[in-house]
Design an enzyme around this catalytic site. Sequence first.
Site, PDB file in Angstrom:
ATOM      1  N   ARG A  68      -3.069 -10.253  -9.588  1.00 42.84           N
ATOM      2  CA  ARG A  68      -3.361  -8.861  -9.235  1.00 42.84           C
ATOM      3  C   ARG A  68      -4.862  -8.702  -9.034  1.00 42.84           C
ATOM      4  O   ARG A  68      -5.665  -9.184  -9.846  1.00 42.84           O
ATOM      5  CB  ARG A  68      -2.911  -7.895 -10.350  1.00 42.84           C
ATOM      6  CG  ARG A  68      -1.404  -7.806 -10.534  1.00 42.84           C
ATOM      7  CD  ARG A  68      -0.733  -7.071  -9.383  1.00 42.84           C
ATOM      8  NE  ARG A  68       0.678  -6.846  -9.648  1.00 42.84           N
ATOM      9  CZ  ARG A  68       1.644  -7.714  -9.365  1.00 42.84           C
ATOM     10  NH1 ARG A  68       1.319  -8.890  -8.834  1.00 42.84           N
ATOM     11  NH2 ARG A  68       2.902  -7.428  -9.614  1.00 42.84           N
ATOM     12  N   GLU A 100      -6.725  -3.668  -1.020  1.00 42.61           N
ATOM     13  CA  GLU A 100      -6.129  -4.481   0.034  1.00 42.61           C
ATOM     14  C   GLU A 100      -5.720  -3.614   1.223  1.00 42.61           C
ATOM     15  O   GLU A 100      -5.063  -2.583   1.039  1.00 42.61           O
ATOM     16  CB  GLU A 100      -4.914  -5.237  -0.504  1.00 42.61           C
ATOM     17  CG  GLU A 100      -5.290  -6.244  -1.581  1.00 42.61           C
ATOM     18  CD  GLU A 100      -4.111  -7.094  -2.060  1.00 42.61           C
ATOM     19  OE1 GLU A 100      -2.978  -6.855  -1.579  1.00 42.61           O
ATOM     20  OE2 GLU A 100      -4.321  -7.987  -2.885  1.00 42.61           O
ATOM     21  N   HIS A 117      -2.851 -12.190   0.462  1.00 43.95           N
ATOM     22  CA  HIS A 117      -1.720 -11.883  -0.416  1.00 43.95           C
ATOM     23  C   HIS A 117      -0.445 -12.595   0.041  1.00 43.95           C
ATOM     24  O   HIS A 117       0.582 -11.971   0.318  1.00 43.95           O
ATOM     25  CB  HIS A 117      -1.480 -10.373  -0.495  1.00 43.95           C
ATOM     26  CG  HIS A 117      -0.885  -9.950  -1.810  1.00 43.95           C
ATOM     27  ND1 HIS A 117      -1.244  -8.795  -2.467  1.00 43.95           N
ATOM     28  CD2 HIS A 117       0.050 -10.537  -2.609  1.00 43.95           C
ATOM     29  CE1 HIS A 117      -0.562  -8.682  -3.591  1.00 43.95           C
ATOM     30  NE2 HIS A 117       0.242  -9.726  -3.685  1.00 43.95           N
TER      31      HIS A 117
END
Length: 530
Positions: A232, A261, A280
Amino acid sequence: MFKVLVSDPISDLGIQQLMDASDVTVDKKTGLSEDELVAIIGEYDGLLVRSQTTVTDKIIAAGTNLKVIGRAGVGVDNIKLESATQRGVVVINAPDGNTITTCEHAFAMMMALARHIPQAYAKTISGVWDRKTFLGVELRGKTLGVLGMGRIGSEVAKRAKAFGMSILAYDPFLTADRAEKMEVKLASVDDIVRGADFITVHTPLTPETRHMISRPQFEVMKKGMRIINCARGGVIDEMALVEAIDSGIVAGAAFDVFEKEPPEADHPFLTHPKIIVTPHLGASTIEAQENVAIDVSEQVLHILRNEPFINAVNIPPVAPSVMNKLQPYFTLGEKLGSFATQITDGAIREILVEYAGDLSDVDTQPLTRYVVKGVLTRHFAGDVNIVNSMHLAKTRDVNVVVTKASKTKGFTNLITVTLKAEHDEERLVAGTLLQGYGERIVKVNKFPVDIAPEGHQVVISHNDKPGIIGLVGTLLGENGVNIASMQVGRTIIGGAAIMLLTVDKGVPKEVLVKLAGLPEINTAEEIILL
């Protein structure tokens, strides 16, 4: 015959068991608008989505036959959970399907970091043959610190051992026995920060884990260590990391996640020569996409057939008569669990919940889920809810024991939560609902008290001597902390005692340290019950 609608692109392999079921009809209709879904959802018992379909309040309200919504993935931000819960629709996800994929991505990032693979690739295809600049390091013989030993962290540790690495492992629920079975060395965060050559992060983002590695940690790290984050964004302080790399403390970093993000175009990670980044991609493999669909399809079948199921992210339907009796206790149970875990230091092995009085003659399973959620939320944050709390406890080898008693020692109802941790540490918190007064904590460990479980509190363990209260009040006042209420509990005059203070705001850590240093005071801890 049940009908299931698949409204997002999902491979036939992922939903094969649904398609093969003799009692289920599957329709695949993708790219539908909200109005188009509203027009047809009433004929379906189940809805299976990925991330493209937003399951709105309007869609759920129109799903008059809807029993289950399955999300082929982890996040359920695209599903209105409250509406689903109110209408008795179970929402499930697939938290296990991306375990191996994310683990392998973290390991790939670690290897790429050790050998400068992205940087060497970029320079080679630009036409420069440079064998001197990219001197790497072997993984064999190095110490890997794993912060978070859940499903993914445990799989990373397993692979690291195969590469000849030594493992330092931290997890708030990792006991010495479990660490021994996994052939890793149980360590604190500080042990890992000071001793690891590589650190990989596999924790959720909570108030406690946010920036758990920041400037103070970088200052005591081994020079030349490397750090990986595929968990995370926000667990590691990004700007502090850049400073640590530039100062020569950290040799390099590999990140798949960011605090924001996508990151801003001028984010220093994107241009730093010693930082590897990916967008990601932790769960982005063919196998993972199929696995999450397979997992969700299986649970959808269980729910439609009224069989036991797991991985629900909202509360399943409960009989109205039971719900009416238990609902007033839900918040109290969760707060007692939270209070208990905040005064417990060791890895929790067992959660004992005792119900007495009015609660002794009713099925308390839904209430127990709230208690366990309160215990686990400190470490799992938004990843734990009232349905998956029991499952999460089981995956961390935390035993949950429930007992009932008709007598309550003077109270109409009483909930007692006892946590058993390593080294025989045991912490107890008991609470009740008092007519006209609401929720009250009435016992902490062996000491009787009477205080509302709310806001910011300070728990002080001390010796029962004259003048202690004055010292505490003076110190807090000098540091701008106002006391709203105070309770003192003791069993004998002059013996061990406890002081519970409700304060108007959070107490800085340095003030807690000063409190613990006052004469006759043993410990001072802040409890947050918001």
